[in-house]
Design a protein around this motif. Structure first.
Motif, PDB file in Angstrom:
ATOM      1  N   ARG A 366       5.177   2.019   5.736  1.00  0.00           N
ATOM      2  CA  ARG A 366       6.059   0.877   5.455  1.00  0.00           C
ATOM      3  C   ARG A 366       6.019  -0.190   6.556  1.00  0.00           C
ATOM      4  NH1 ARG A 366       9.406   2.014   0.980  1.00  0.00           N
ATOM      5  NH2 ARG A 366       8.271   3.613  -0.172  1.00  0.00           N
ATOM      6  N   ILE A 367       5.651   0.196   7.770  1.00  0.00           N
ATOM      7  CA  ILE A 367       5.696  -0.732   8.902  1.00  0.00           C
ATOM      8  C   ILE A 367       4.326  -1.316   9.225  1.00  0.00           C
ATOM      9  CG2 ILE A 367       6.109  -0.924  11.389  1.00  0.00           C
ATOM     10  CD1 ILE A 367       8.658  -0.870   9.832  1.00  0.00           C
ATOM     11  N   LEU A 368       3.283  -0.486   9.232  1.00  0.00           N
ATOM     12  CA  LEU A 368       1.960  -0.970   9.626  1.00  0.00           C
ATOM     13  C   LEU A 368       1.316  -1.768   8.502  1.00  0.00           C
ATOM     14  CD1 LEU A 368       0.405   2.152  11.436  1.00  0.00           C
ATOM     15  CD2 LEU A 368       2.066   0.482  12.285  1.00  0.00           C
ATOM     16  N   PRO A 369       0.804  -2.964   8.788  1.00  0.00           N
ATOM     17  CA  PRO A 369       0.091  -3.726   7.761  1.00  0.00           C
ATOM     18  C   PRO A 369      -1.165  -2.982   7.321  1.00  0.00           C
ATOM     19  CG  PRO A 369      -0.148  -4.767   9.911  1.00  0.00           C
ATOM     20  CD  PRO A 369       0.854  -3.677  10.072  1.00  0.00           C
ATOM     21  N   GLU A 370      -1.330  -2.807   6.013  1.00  0.00           N
ATOM     22  CA  GLU A 370      -2.402  -1.961   5.490  1.00  0.00           C
ATOM     23  C   GLU A 370      -3.781  -2.404   5.970  1.00  0.00           C
ATOM     24  OE1 GLU A 370      -4.028  -0.333   1.146  1.00  0.00           O
ATOM     25  OE2 GLU A 370      -2.248  -1.600   1.281  1.00  0.00           O
ATOM     26  N   ALA A 371      -4.006  -3.716   6.032  1.00  0.00           N
ATOM     27  CA  ALA A 371      -5.325  -4.238   6.394  1.00  0.00           C
ATOM     28  C   ALA A 371      -5.699  -3.913   7.843  1.00  0.00           C
ATOM     29  CB  ALA A 371      -5.375  -5.741   6.169  1.00  0.00           C
ATOM     30  N   HIS A 372      -4.708  -3.612   8.682  1.00  0.00           N
ATOM     31  CA  HIS A 372      -4.977  -3.401  10.105  1.00  0.00           C
ATOM     32  C   HIS A 372      -4.575  -2.005  10.573  1.00  0.00           C
ATOM     33  CE1 HIS A 372      -5.798  -7.673  10.293  1.00  0.00           C
ATOM     34  NE2 HIS A 372      -4.612  -7.930   9.783  1.00  0.00           N
ATOM     35  N   ASP A 432      17.166  -2.088   7.081  1.00  0.00           N
ATOM     36  CA  ASP A 432      15.907  -2.284   6.365  1.00  0.00           C
ATOM     37  C   ASP A 432      15.803  -1.257   5.240  1.00  0.00           C
ATOM     38  OD1 ASP A 432      13.317  -2.673   5.486  1.00  0.00           O
ATOM     39  OD2 ASP A 432      12.482  -2.925   7.497  1.00  0.00           O
ATOM     40  N   GLU A 433      16.019  -1.708   4.002  1.00  0.00           N
ATOM     41  CA  GLU A 433      16.008  -0.804   2.861  1.00  0.00           C
ATOM     42  C   GLU A 433      14.625  -0.225   2.589  1.00  0.00           C
ATOM     43  OE1 GLU A 433      18.585   0.305   1.096  1.00  0.00           O
ATOM     44  OE2 GLU A 433      19.906  -0.762   2.487  1.00  0.00           O
ATOM     45  N   ARG A 434      13.576  -0.908   3.041  1.00  0.00           N
ATOM     46  CA  ARG A 434      12.216  -0.398   2.815  1.00  0.00           C
ATOM     47  C   ARG A 434      11.973   0.914   3.538  1.00  0.00           C
ATOM     48  NH1 ARG A 434       8.034  -2.802   4.875  1.00  0.00           N
ATOM     49  NH2 ARG A 434       9.246  -3.505   6.678  1.00  0.00           N
ATOM     50  N   LEU A 435      12.725   1.159   4.595  1.00  0.00           N
ATOM     51  CA  LEU A 435      12.515   2.347   5.407  1.00  0.00           C
ATOM     52  C   LEU A 435      13.437   3.494   5.014  1.00  0.00           C
ATOM     53  CD1 LEU A 435      12.026   0.720   8.916  1.00  0.00           C
ATOM     54  CD2 LEU A 435      10.354   1.180   7.132  1.00  0.00           C
ATOM     55  N   LYS A 436      14.072   3.355   3.855  1.00  0.00           N
ATOM     56  CA  LYS A 436      14.907   4.431   3.330  1.00  0.00           C
ATOM     57  C   LYS A 436      14.232   5.036   2.110  1.00  0.00           C
ATOM     58  CE  LYS A 436      19.283   2.436   4.933  1.00  0.00           C
ATOM     59  NZ  LYS A 436      20.625   1.943   4.532  1.00  0.00           N
ATOM     60  N   HIS A 437      14.284   6.358   2.034  1.00  0.00           N
ATOM     61  CA  HIS A 437      13.730   7.039   0.874  1.00  0.00           C
ATOM     62  C   HIS A 437      14.569   6.699  -0.351  1.00  0.00           C
ATOM     63  CE1 HIS A 437      10.941   9.513   3.163  1.00  0.00           C
ATOM     64  NE2 HIS A 437      11.895   9.706   4.046  1.00  0.00           N
ATOM     65  N   GLN A 438      13.890   6.426  -1.436  1.00  0.00           N
ATOM     66  CA  GLN A 438      14.569   6.159  -2.682  1.00  0.00           C
ATOM     67  C   GLN A 438      14.551   7.414  -3.541  1.00  0.00           C
ATOM     68  OE1 GLN A 438      16.141   3.265  -3.150  1.00  0.00           O
ATOM     69  NE2 GLN A 438      15.431   2.703  -1.099  1.00  0.00           N
ATOM     70  N   PRO A 439      15.564   7.575  -4.411  1.00  0.00           N
ATOM     71  CA  PRO A 439      15.538   8.713  -5.331  1.00  0.00           C
ATOM     72  C   PRO A 439      14.216   8.750  -6.092  1.00  0.00           C
ATOM     73  CG  PRO A 439      17.636   7.586  -5.446  1.00  0.00           C
ATOM     74  CD  PRO A 439      16.755   6.742  -4.582  1.00  0.00           C
ATOM     75  N   VAL A 440      13.775   9.948  -6.418  1.00  0.00           N
ATOM     76  CA  VAL A 440      12.457  10.117  -7.023  1.00  0.00           C
ATOM     77  C   VAL A 440      12.292   9.286  -8.273  1.00  0.00           C
ATOM     78  CG1 VAL A 440      10.911  11.793  -8.103  1.00  0.00           C
ATOM     79  CG2 VAL A 440      12.196  12.427  -6.077  1.00  0.00           C
ATOM     80  N   ASP A 441      13.328   9.221  -9.129  1.00  0.00           N
ATOM     81  CA  ASP A 441      13.170   8.492 -10.384  1.00  0.00           C
ATOM     82  C   ASP A 441      13.152   6.991 -10.184  1.00  0.00           C
ATOM     83  OD1 ASP A 441      15.750   8.144  -9.645  1.00  0.00           O
ATOM     84  OD2 ASP A 441      16.650   8.877 -11.513  1.00  0.00           O
ATOM     85  N   ALA A 442      13.465   6.521  -8.948  1.00  0.00           N
ATOM     86  CA  ALA A 442      13.415   5.093  -8.675  1.00  0.00           C
ATOM     87  C   ALA A 442      12.086   4.660  -8.133  1.00  0.00           C
ATOM     88  CB  ALA A 442      14.515   4.711  -7.672  1.00  0.00           C
ATOM     89  N   GLU A 443      11.222   5.618  -7.818  1.00  0.00           N
ATOM     90  CA  GLU A 443       9.915   5.287  -7.258  1.00  0.00           C
ATOM     91  C   GLU A 443       8.920   5.053  -8.375  1.00  0.00           C
ATOM     92  OE1 GLU A 443       8.973   4.805  -4.275  1.00  0.00           O
ATOM     93  OE2 GLU A 443      10.412   5.737  -2.932  1.00  0.00           O
ATOM     94  N   ALA A 444       8.280   3.941  -8.330  1.00  0.00           N
ATOM     95  CA  ALA A 444       7.243   3.662  -9.328  1.00  0.00           C
ATOM     96  C   ALA A 444       6.024   4.521  -9.088  1.00  0.00           C
ATOM     97  CB  ALA A 444       6.868   2.182  -9.305  1.00  0.00           C
ATOM     98  N   ASN A 445       5.678   4.661  -7.806  1.00  0.00           N
ATOM     99  CA  ASN A 445       4.523   5.472  -7.450  1.00  0.00           C
ATOM    100  C   ASN A 445       4.931   6.388  -6.299  1.00  0.00           C
ATOM    101  OD1 ASN A 445       2.785   3.992  -9.203  1.00  0.00           O
ATOM    102  ND2 ASN A 445       2.635   2.385  -7.659  1.00  0.00           N
ATOM    103  N   GLY A 446       4.290   7.540  -6.218  1.00  0.00           N
ATOM    104  CA  GLY A 446       4.544   8.438  -5.088  1.00  0.00           C
ATOM    105  C   GLY A 446       3.930   7.898  -3.835  1.00  0.00           C
ATOM    106  N   ASN A 447       4.538   8.259  -2.697  1.00  0.00           N
ATOM    107  CA  ASN A 447       3.961   7.855  -1.412  1.00  0.00           C
ATOM    108  C   ASN A 447       2.958   8.886  -0.952  1.00  0.00           C
ATOM    109  OD1 ASN A 447       5.567   5.470  -0.870  1.00  0.00           O
ATOM    110  ND2 ASN A 447       7.299   6.886  -0.768  1.00  0.00           N
ATOM    111  N   LEU A 448       1.785   8.437  -0.512  1.00  0.00           N
ATOM    112  CA  LEU A 448       0.751   9.366  -0.071  1.00  0.00           C
ATOM    113  C   LEU A 448       1.065   9.812   1.340  1.00  0.00           C
ATOM    114  CD1 LEU A 448      -2.407   7.591  -1.471  1.00  0.00           C
ATOM    115  CD2 LEU A 448      -0.964   9.294  -2.542  1.00  0.00           C
TER     116      LEU A 448
END
Length: 448
Positions: A366-372, A432-448
């Protein structure tokens, strides 16, 4: 209670506990994919990858014991470990570039060849040959944890055009079986080295057929693929450095990772000399460590199904690890050692690792930019390995037993500093809401 009996008791109890925990806490399983092409492709990857994993895990329980068996002193063994750590970090910085340029399949086959040679070197009692083997082992580890996954992702997305959401199914399955194979490898290694009295070199020789089989399957059934990343290594690192310098969050994540994981590297070296004088079954000790990691991960997966800040899990893990090393400072006092207490503290440390690694992986995603990410991670590995290597070289330059206790004191200091950084990070990102786990049914995709 003697250490040997306590090890078997802990193994049985924790294995039963994990089985119960897995049954009670497991959520609904991800929806199965019935696409026969996907299932066939997935199995082709799993067979080769799992054989490689088994070969790697077989070598872990008796590495220190092998060097000690050959008559090398603790400072000499520390140098061997440092050579492995250093080669892993140096070569690991180039692995992604090499995989993109020369092909992931070629690097997977190279892994099998290089690691087999590394295993063969364990038959020699020559210090020079063993150093060469450790260097090859460090290179192999870098290849194992980059080339195989990179090959799979490319084939999954680019060649077969499977949905990206299915990646989660593969990697969650791989993660589960990785733990199973780690536990199994400890038991198998203990049987060959201990029960059958074939000596500490036997697990290394046993790993070779697994590597040969993995390499043969890759060579025969995998197709080659290449990356599209044309950036040079220097540019990748310079861009990573710029991203680190521009974000306090990234700096704090890097500090936490370097401090915590450097302690884990030191622990990989130190657990055997602490316990081995009391003659425990080292393979079972290792398997119990792996069970603790799986328990920690299971607890993390369950609790994180509720909305919680991932930084909370990281900080809890650091506190658990700090508690473990402080206990070890007292239990390894020269002339007044308590190996059973040390072993219990080690189990707590492994439990902390089981929670830490998925939580830290979530934060990085969630923090590191994917490209870098590659460039940033290269910089993170530098202080991590420097701290571990310096600690091993300096604190074990003197073979006295006090060096072990001093290492735990230093590890406690490193973890205290990691906790300070973790508290700073939690305060900085509390909204920062991005750094909080969301309930499973709220996730569109699983986190790898």
């Amino acid at each position: 209670m003697a250490v040997k009996e306590f090890v078997y008791l802990a193994f049985a109890g924790l294995a039963a506990g994990y089985a119960l925990l897995h049954v009670v806490l497991r959520g609904s399983k991800p929806q199965a994919v019935n696409n026969p092409t996907f299932i066939s492709f997935q199995k082709r990857y799993f067979i080769a990858y799992f054989l490689a994993l088994m070969a790697d895990w077989l070598q872990n329980p008796y590495l220190y014991k092998l060097y000690s068996h050959y008559g090398f002193l603790e400072p000499q063994i520390a140098v061997l470990y440092v050579c492995g750590f250093a080669s892993s970090v140096v070569f690991g910085a180039f692995t992604h570039t090499l995989a993109d340029r020369y092909g992931r399949k070629k690097l997977c086959i190279t892994f099998c060849i290089v690691y087999s040679i590394s295993c063969f070197t364990k038959l020699s009692t020559s210090y020079t040959v063993l150093i060469f083997g450790r260097i090859l082992g460090g290179i192999s580890t870098s290849l194992l944890f980059t080339a195989f996954e990179a090959w799979y992702v490319h084939e999954h997305v680019e060649t077969h055009d499977f949905p990206k959401e299915w990646l989660t199914l593969t990697f969650s399955t791989a993660s589960h079986w990785n733990g199973v194979f780690a536990i199994s490898a400890g038991i198998v290694a203990n049987i060959f080295a201990g029960v059958l009295s074939l000596g500490p070199v036997s697990p290394f020789i046993l790993a070779i057929p697994f590597l040969v089989a993995s390499g043969a399957i890759v060579a025969v059934s995998w197709t080659e693929n290449y990356g599209e990343n044309k950036r040079s290594f220097s540019k990748t690192c310079s861009e990573g450095a710029r991203n680190i310098g521009s974000s306090k969050k990234i700096v704090l994540i890097g500090a936490m990772q370097s401090l915590f994981e450097s302690v884990m590297y030191i622990f990989i070296f130190i657990w055997t000399p602490v316990l081995d004088p009391h003659h425990p079954p080292l393979g079972i000790v290792f398997s119990t460590f792996m069970i603790c990691i799986m328990i920690g991960t299971t607890i993390y997966n369950y609790i994180s199904s509720f909305t919680q800040a991932a930084s909370t899990f990281v900080n809890i893990s650091i506190v658990m690890a700090l508690t473990s090393t402080i206990i070890c400072v007292g239990s390894t006092k020269p002339g007044d050692e308590h190996p059973t207490v040390s072993y219990a503290a080690f189990l707590l440390l492994e439990l902390a690792c089981g929670m830490y690694f998925p939580a830290m992986g979530f934060l990085r995603s969630r923090i590191l930019p994917e490209a870098h990410t590659v460039g940033i991670m290269n910089w993170f590995r530098l202080p991590l390995n420097l701290i571990a290597c310096i600690g091993l070289m300096v604190l074990h330059g003197d073979p006295s037993t006090s060096g072990t206790r001093h290492m735990f004191i230093i590890c406690s200091g490193l973890l205290a500093l990691a906790l300070f950084c973790g508290i700073q990070f939690a305060a900085l990102t509390k909204d920062d809401e991005r750094l909080k786990h969301q309930p499973v049914d709220a996730e569109a995709n699983g986190n790898l």
